[in-house]
Scaffold this motif. Structure first.
Motif, PDB file in Angstrom:
ATOM      1  N   PHE A 213       0.836  -1.189   0.000  1.00  0.00           N
ATOM      2  CA  PHE A 213       0.000   0.000   0.000  1.00  0.00           C
ATOM      3  C   PHE A 213       0.878   1.249   0.000  1.00  0.00           C
ATOM      4  O   PHE A 213       2.042   1.223   0.427  1.00  0.00           O
ATOM      5  N   GLY A 214       0.280   2.320  -0.483  1.00  0.00           N
ATOM      6  CA  GLY A 214       0.927   3.630  -0.488  1.00  0.00           C
ATOM      7  C   GLY A 214      -0.090   4.708  -0.175  1.00  0.00           C
ATOM      8  O   GLY A 214      -1.295   4.525  -0.380  1.00  0.00           O
ATOM      9  N   ALA A 215       0.396   5.822   0.352  1.00  0.00           N
ATOM     10  CA  ALA A 215      -0.474   6.936   0.731  1.00  0.00           C
ATOM     11  C   ALA A 215       0.024   8.213   0.072  1.00  0.00           C
ATOM     12  O   ALA A 215       1.230   8.466   0.028  1.00  0.00           O
ATOM     13  N   GLN A 216      -0.910   8.996  -0.428  1.00  0.00           N
ATOM     14  CA  GLN A 216      -0.620  10.301  -1.020  1.00  0.00           C
ATOM     15  C   GLN A 216      -1.351  11.369  -0.216  1.00  0.00           C
ATOM     16  O   GLN A 216      -2.568  11.313  -0.058  1.00  0.00           O
ATOM     17  N   PHE A 217      -0.578  12.343   0.286  1.00  0.00           N
ATOM     18  CA  PHE A 217      -1.168  13.423   1.064  1.00  0.00           C
ATOM     19  C   PHE A 217      -0.217  14.607   1.049  1.00  0.00           C
ATOM     20  O   PHE A 217       1.006  14.446   1.041  1.00  0.00           O
ATOM     21  N   MET A 218      -0.788  15.805   0.984  1.00  0.00           N
ATOM     22  CA  MET A 218      -0.032  17.052   1.040  1.00  0.00           C
ATOM     23  C   MET A 218       1.072  17.102   0.002  1.00  0.00           C
ATOM     24  O   MET A 218       2.184  17.562   0.260  1.00  0.00           O
ATOM     25  N   GLY A 219       0.790  16.561  -1.188  1.00  0.00           N
ATOM     26  CA  GLY A 219       1.739  16.640  -2.280  1.00  0.00           C
ATOM     27  C   GLY A 219       2.897  15.671  -2.209  1.00  0.00           C
ATOM     28  O   GLY A 219       3.867  15.820  -2.956  1.00  0.00           O
ATOM     29  N   GLN A 220       2.860  14.689  -1.349  1.00  0.00           N
ATOM     30  CA  GLN A 220       3.937  13.719  -1.257  1.00  0.00           C
ATOM     31  C   GLN A 220       3.366  12.307  -1.199  1.00  0.00           C
ATOM     32  O   GLN A 220       2.194  12.108  -0.884  1.00  0.00           O
ATOM     33  N   THR A 221       4.216  11.339  -1.512  1.00  0.00           N
ATOM     34  CA  THR A 221       3.819   9.924  -1.547  1.00  0.00           C
ATOM     35  C   THR A 221       4.637   9.154  -0.518  1.00  0.00           C
ATOM     36  O   THR A 221       5.857   9.305  -0.443  1.00  0.00           O
ATOM     37  N   GLN A 222       3.963   8.312   0.249  1.00  0.00           N
ATOM     38  CA  GLN A 222       4.612   7.505   1.286  1.00  0.00           C
ATOM     39  C   GLN A 222       4.262   6.040   1.084  1.00  0.00           C
ATOM     40  O   GLN A 222       3.104   5.688   0.854  1.00  0.00           O
ATOM     41  N   SER A 223       5.264   5.195   1.143  1.00  0.00           N
ATOM     42  CA  SER A 223       5.063   3.743   1.063  1.00  0.00           C
ATOM     43  C   SER A 223       4.762   3.204   2.454  1.00  0.00           C
ATOM     44  O   SER A 223       5.544   3.416   3.389  1.00  0.00           O
ATOM     45  N   LEU A 224       3.642   2.521   2.587  1.00  0.00           N
ATOM     46  CA  LEU A 224       3.253   1.962   3.875  1.00  0.00           C
ATOM     47  C   LEU A 224       3.922   0.610   4.093  1.00  0.00           C
ATOM     48  O   LEU A 224       4.332  -0.050   3.134  1.00  0.00           O
ATOM     49  N   PRO A 225       4.057   0.181   5.331  1.00  0.00           N
ATOM     50  CA  PRO A 225       4.676  -1.131   5.597  1.00  0.00           C
ATOM     51  C   PRO A 225       3.908  -2.250   4.903  1.00  0.00           C
ATOM     52  O   PRO A 225       2.672  -2.273   4.917  1.00  0.00           O
ATOM     53  N   PRO A 226       4.606  -3.183   4.262  1.00  0.00           N
ATOM     54  CA  PRO A 226       3.925  -4.269   3.542  1.00  0.00           C
ATOM     55  C   PRO A 226       3.238  -5.237   4.513  1.00  0.00           C
ATOM     56  O   PRO A 226       3.619  -5.363   5.675  1.00  0.00           O
ATOM     57  N   ILE A 227       2.255  -5.915   3.998  1.00  0.00           N
ATOM     58  CA  ILE A 227       1.523  -6.932   4.761  1.00  0.00           C
ATOM     59  C   ILE A 227       1.991  -8.311   4.293  1.00  0.00           C
ATOM     60  O   ILE A 227       1.954  -8.612   3.098  1.00  0.00           O
ATOM     61  N   ASP A 228       2.441  -9.128   5.219  1.00  0.00           N
ATOM     62  CA  ASP A 228       2.923 -10.475   4.901  1.00  0.00           C
ATOM     63  C   ASP A 228       2.567 -11.380   6.082  1.00  0.00           C
ATOM     64  O   ASP A 228       3.291 -11.439   7.080  1.00  0.00           O
ATOM     65  N   THR A 229       1.448 -12.060   5.979  1.00  0.00           N
ATOM     66  CA  THR A 229       0.985 -12.910   7.068  1.00  0.00           C
ATOM     67  C   THR A 229       0.221 -14.097   6.481  1.00  0.00           C
ATOM     68  O   THR A 229       0.232 -14.307   5.266  1.00  0.00           O
ATOM     69  N   TYR A 230      -0.427 -14.868   7.315  1.00  0.00           N
ATOM     70  CA  TYR A 230      -1.210 -16.011   6.854  1.00  0.00           C
ATOM     71  C   TYR A 230      -2.538 -16.050   7.599  1.00  0.00           C
ATOM     72  O   TYR A 230      -2.727 -15.384   8.633  1.00  0.00           O
TER      73      TYR A 230
END
Length: 268
Positions: A213-230
């Motif tokens: 996932f990624g987030a866009q806010f206030m003119g910038q882009t941030q990569s969110l921590p990946p999800i890896d589970t079962y």
């Protein structure tokens, strides 16, 4: 005829020289308002007309410290304006400074499940709930994808496009992102494995969950921590099985298998 004292070189006496222009033409010119100064600046720099120039007299004028012209004007208004500007600037920086967005622990549960050993088909839809923490004072645009894997093959995937996390979604009240993933898209050779696991003890399926996932806010882009589970699901009632769940310590394997086998599987 003008009378004067002739000097030896033929010039006039210094006392009879023409009077020079006084150092200041008027009191109004000395204390010009802000409007007058802006008007002169506009006339000189925008319209191209040179501002009024006063001739240099050459005299040295001494002004006492008690003169009104040396005292600042509108002091309270100026100080109040500067304080108001400083407060507004501090509030603006506090509200607009970017803060990091994070993702909480994903929660999965069965939304719909059915399987048929006679026809060799099954259908499974999972509901994923992902808490998103947005401490900013503006909403954030969330984009990404979530995949479900059965062993090494992809069972389902969903894309996120138009999702906005509300402002100030803190830990006490996060924004809950809900996704429905169809995990029925597996090759035919894996369907037999799913049916056999649902028909025999312990009648549970395990899926691996991966998300980016990624987030866009206030003119910038941030990569969110990946999800890896079962995720484990019970084939009998379609409920989720927590990874840390254990059978009661007072039951042995034969007793647990007998209790489980008494519940018939869902046959369509």
């Amino acid at each position: 005829m003008e009378s004067y004292t002739r000097l030896a070189d033929g010039g006039r006496s210094q006392d009879t020289q023409p009077a020079f222009t006084p150092p200041f033409s008027s009191e109004y010119d000395q204390r010009r308002s802000i409007t007058a100064m802006l008007r002169n600046w506009w006339t000189e720099h925008i319209r191209g007309t040179p501002a009024k120039q006063y001739p240099v007299s050459g005299y040295l004028t001494l002004i006492p410290l008690s003169d009104e012209r040396l005292k600042p004007r509108r002091t309270k208004l100026l100080v109040g304006g500067l304080m108001l500007f400083a407060i507004l600037a501090a509030v603006g920086v506090y509200l607009l400074v970017p803060r990091g967005i994070s993702v909480g622990e994903i929660q999965l549960q069965s939304d719909h499940m059915s399987w048929n050993t006679t026809r060799g088909t099954y259908q499974l839809k999972l509901l994923a709930k992902i808490p998103i923490y947005n401490p900013n004072y503006v909403k954030a645009h969330i984009k990404g994808s979530l995949k479900l894997l059965f062993y090494d093959t992809e069972a389902g995937q969903t894309e996120i496009q138009q999702v906005f996390a509300r402002p100030r979604a803190l830990a006490s009240n996060p924004y809950m992102l809900e996704l429905v993933v169809d995990a029925s898209n597996v090759p035919s050779k894996y369907i037999l494995t799913i049916l056999s696991e649902c028909a025999t003890f312990p009648r549970r399926l395990i899926f691996f969950v991966k998300g980016n996932f990624g987030a866009q806010f206030m003119g910038q882009t941030q990569s969110l921590p990946p999800i890896d589970t079962y995720f484990m699901i019970d084939c009998i009632n379609g409920g989720s099985v927590p990874p840390a769940a254990h059978r009661p310590c007072y039951m042995n394997d034969n007793e647990l298998k007998t209790i489980t086998d008494t519940v018939p599987p869902v046959i369509l």
